[in-house]
Design a protein around this motif. Structure first.
Motif, PDB file in Angstrom:
ATOM      1  N   SER A 197       0.829  -1.206   0.000  1.00  0.00           N
ATOM      2  CA  SER A 197       0.000   0.000   0.000  1.00  0.00           C
ATOM      3  C   SER A 197       0.868   1.263   0.000  1.00  0.00           C
ATOM      4  N   LYS A 236      -7.307  -7.603   8.018  1.00  0.00           N
ATOM      5  CA  LYS A 236      -6.369  -6.611   8.574  1.00  0.00           C
ATOM      6  C   LYS A 236      -4.965  -6.864   8.045  1.00  0.00           C
ATOM      7  N   THR A 280      -7.473  -1.326   7.657  1.00  0.00           N
ATOM      8  CA  THR A 280      -8.241  -2.353   6.971  1.00  0.00           C
ATOM      9  C   THR A 280      -7.624  -2.633   5.606  1.00  0.00           C
ATOM     10  N   TYR A 281      -7.499  -3.909   5.287  1.00  0.00           N
ATOM     11  CA  TYR A 281      -6.931  -4.316   3.996  1.00  0.00           C
ATOM     12  C   TYR A 281      -8.087  -4.592   3.038  1.00  0.00           C
ATOM     13  N   TYR A 282      -8.073  -3.944   1.888  1.00  0.00           N
ATOM     14  CA  TYR A 282      -9.195  -4.059   0.951  1.00  0.00           C
ATOM     15  C   TYR A 282      -8.975  -5.079  -0.168  1.00  0.00           C
ATOM     16  N   SER A 283      -7.893  -5.809  -0.096  1.00  0.00           N
ATOM     17  CA  SER A 283      -7.585  -6.898  -1.035  1.00  0.00           C
ATOM     18  C   SER A 283      -7.824  -6.509  -2.502  1.00  0.00           C
ATOM     19  N   ARG A 307      -2.001  -8.025   5.507  1.00  0.00           N
ATOM     20  CA  ARG A 307      -1.835  -7.791   4.067  1.00  0.00           C
ATOM     21  C   ARG A 307      -1.673  -9.091   3.274  1.00  0.00           C
ATOM     22  N   CYS A 331      -3.900  -0.237  -0.954  1.00  0.00           N
ATOM     23  CA  CYS A 331      -4.785  -1.380  -0.736  1.00  0.00           C
ATOM     24  C   CYS A 331      -5.285  -1.437   0.702  1.00  0.00           C
ATOM     25  N   ALA A 332      -4.831  -0.506   1.526  1.00  0.00           N
ATOM     26  CA  ALA A 332      -5.262  -0.508   2.926  1.00  0.00           C
ATOM     27  C   ALA A 332      -5.506   0.920   3.375  1.00  0.00           C
ATOM     28  N   HIS A 333      -6.453   1.053   4.282  1.00  0.00           N
ATOM     29  CA  HIS A 333      -6.754   2.386   4.807  1.00  0.00           C
ATOM     30  C   HIS A 333      -7.254   2.243   6.238  1.00  0.00           C
ATOM     31  N   ASP A 392       3.043  -0.779   6.938  1.00  0.00           N
ATOM     32  CA  ASP A 392       2.786  -1.864   7.882  1.00  0.00           C
ATOM     33  C   ASP A 392       4.125  -2.539   8.202  1.00  0.00           C
ATOM     34  N   SER A 409     -12.550   3.996   0.038  1.00  0.00           N
ATOM     35  CA  SER A 409     -12.611   2.852   0.953  1.00  0.00           C
ATOM     36  C   SER A 409     -14.035   2.638   1.460  1.00  0.00           C
TER      37      SER A 409
END
Lengths: 287, 263
Positions: free
Chosen positions: A70, B83, A109-112, B85, A104-106, A78, B12
């Motif tokens: 991300s 959560k 939270t990971y949005y895959s 990756r 890909c994360a915010h 991370d 998001s």
């Protein structure tokens, strides 16, 4: 002899390594076939997939293509993900490590999925800060891949300028996904050939090709980066153009859905490899 | 032009299904008609997480069927977004989620199938460690004064599970891709299952109550004597010698020179 032939290793074509093909890849005699994996799929304590990758990597080039850093996000990097990636890099010593100009994360939270950035000065600064931290964290340079564009987000610069500036500021290289360029040009209206002309050859460390699909509802008006089909004729032609402009680069065939047999996938990879080998012949002939 | 943070908040929220596609309009070039195009982001995100759950719970997915599993997965993803990756282990709480939703699906045994899928995945992904060979065990028992005081540690892949319904045979068939076409007749009868990895493959075995009790006592760091006493209290005819020999031969225990607890 040409510069290309004097290069330490002639760029060849590889495939994205899938568990379905572990045994065939291990047993193939074609040691010029290199493989790429998503390191996130190997962030495990142990297990057979590491045994396979260790055996396959023996004598064969390997690249890591990350999907979880991300780098374009506003969250801090991370550290758990970064330390796991660093451990994998130390274990497998891949020839190349790449990531995406996306997020890909915010907020934890990971949005895959690889989500789009606005091409603004603020987004560029944020991306570059994260590329710097990422490269320092893993101890090597990274190649950054151009995203697939589905929507025309308000932007202050075009994508080649955005990516080239990121590479210039951070020293990272670029991974040019010509299928993404092709789809983006189709979806948001741009000249894909002009895109390639704006990318300096020396910045490109790898090229990706893949198949795409028409949207089930919108049809050919809207292309989806599915990685679930053979490479289209248009993208093959575009690949030849890109290699002609940029010079020989490692080419990676991605396939993540509707995965065919290894034999079929390798035939498609061999087509890309033949283009690279033809470039060597041309280069040799004119020298 | 919106800030970078606003850009990410809007996208998001939309990807998570908490807002409509039209909320992305302020991020677009003027006059652009979003239409259904923005859905590609929400669909891709959901698809990746759903496929991860399907891959991590193949038996559960097989018995539920694509639509039922997809619907359940969507509810789970909405409630428990990833959560980490990496999606390799995603769905840590799916067993409990399925159990809690029993009033909706009315399949009391479904969470047991999921529990076995989860245990298989954990065994598959566990770290590697040198095993104790039969000759190591013989040497160990030869050099101690009292074998009953010996404590054995399991290799990291060992999982012991108790399921409330008799789903073990069904689950094994599902793992082979064989989905029953007739009415299922799982009984509310507990089964004890051992899973571990040997020679790169996850092995599974149904245990008797006494066998399970013995291994569970060892898992809790009990000495052999204590474990034996517990097991024999359930089945006085249990052959501890055979059980120990079989589990040592199966590679369940850590090599005596290794340092590792167990789970």
């Amino acid at each position: 002899m040409s510069t290309v032939l004097n290069a330490p290793s002639l760029p060849r074509a590889g495939i994205g390594l899938k568990p379905e093909h572990y045994r065939e890849v291990l047993e193939t005699g074609d040691m010029d076939l290199w493989v790429e994996v998503h390191p996130e799929n190997y962030m495990t304590d142990g297990g057979p997939r590491h045994d396979w990758l260790t055996a396959i990597r023996e004598g064969r080039d390997l690249s890591f293509h990350g999907v979880g850093a991300s780098l374009g996000g506003t969250d801090t990097l991370d550290t758990d993900h970064l330390s796991k990636l660093k451990a994998l890099i130390e274990r497998y010593c891949p020839e190349r490590v790449s990531e995406h100009a996306a997020w890909c994360a915010h907020e934890g939270t990971y949005y895959s999925d690889l989500l789009p950035l606005p091409r603004t000065a603020a987004a560029l600064t944020n991306l570059c800060d994260h590329i710097d931290q990422f490269q320092n964290g893993i101890g090597q340079t990274v190649l950054i891949e151009n995203p697939t564009n589905y929507l025309p987000f308000t932007s202050e610069m075009d994508e080649p300028d955005f990516l080239v500036e990121a590479a210039r500021r951070t020293g990272c290289g670029l991974l040019l996904d010509v299928n993404n360029v092709w789809i983006s040009a189709h979806n948001v209206g741009a000249d894909p050939y002009d895109y390639i002309r704006k990318i300096p050859s020396h910045m490109v460390g790898e090229i990706h090709i893949a198949g795409h699909a028409e949207d089930p509802n919108l049809g050919g008006k809207f292309l989806i980066d599915s990685h679930g089909a053979s490479v289209s004729d248009g993208v093959w032609t575009f690949l030849e153009f890109a290699l002609g402009k940029l010079g020989p680069k490692p080419v990676l065939l991605e396939r993540d859905a509707n995965i065919p047999t290894f034999e079929i996938l390798k035939l498609e990879r061999d087509r890309a490899d033949a283009i690279l080998l033809d470039m060597r012949e041309v280069s040799h002939a004119v020298t | 032009m919106r800030s970078l943070k606003d850009h990410m908040e809007l996208i998001s929220s939309f990807v998570a299904g908490q807002s409509a596609p039209e909320t992305l309009a302020p991020l677009m070039e003027p006059e652009f008609d979003l239409g259904p195009r923005a859905m590609v982001y929400r669909n891709s995100s959901l698809s990746a997480a759903t496929e991860a759950l399907r891959s991590n719970y193949p038996g559960t997915a097989a018995i539920m069927g694509a639509d039922f599993f997809g619907s359940m997965a969507r509810s789970y993803i909405d409630a428990y977004r990833p959560k980490a990756r990496s999606l390799v282990g995603y769905g840590q709480t799916l067993v409990q989620f399925i159990s809690a939703a029993q009033s909706e699906h009315r399949l009391a045994w479904l969470s047991d199938v999921a529990a076995l899928d989860r245990a298989w995945l954990e065994a598959h992904l566990a770290s590697d460690q040198s095993i104790m060979l039969p000759e190591d065990f013989a040497e160990l028992t030869d050099r101690v004064d009292n074998v009953e005081k010996v404590r054995l540690s399991f290799v990291p892949s060992v999982r012991l599970r108790v399921v409330s319904w008799s789903v073990f045979d069904l689950w094994q068939e599902l793992r082979k891709g064989q989905v029953p076409t007739q009415q299922l007749d799982a009984l509310q009868s507990p089964e004890q299952v051992l899973l571990w990895r040997s020679e790169h493959e996850v092995q599974v075995r149904k245990l008797s109550a006494a066998e399970y009790t013995f291994l569970q006592a060892l898992l809790e760091q009990g000495a052999l004597g204590v474990a034996a006493e517990s097991a024999l209290a359930i089945d006085g005819n249990l052959s501890l010698q055979n059980l120990l020999a079989a589990t040592v031969a199966a590679g369940l225990y850590v090599h005596p020179n290794s340092k590792r607890g167990n789970q």
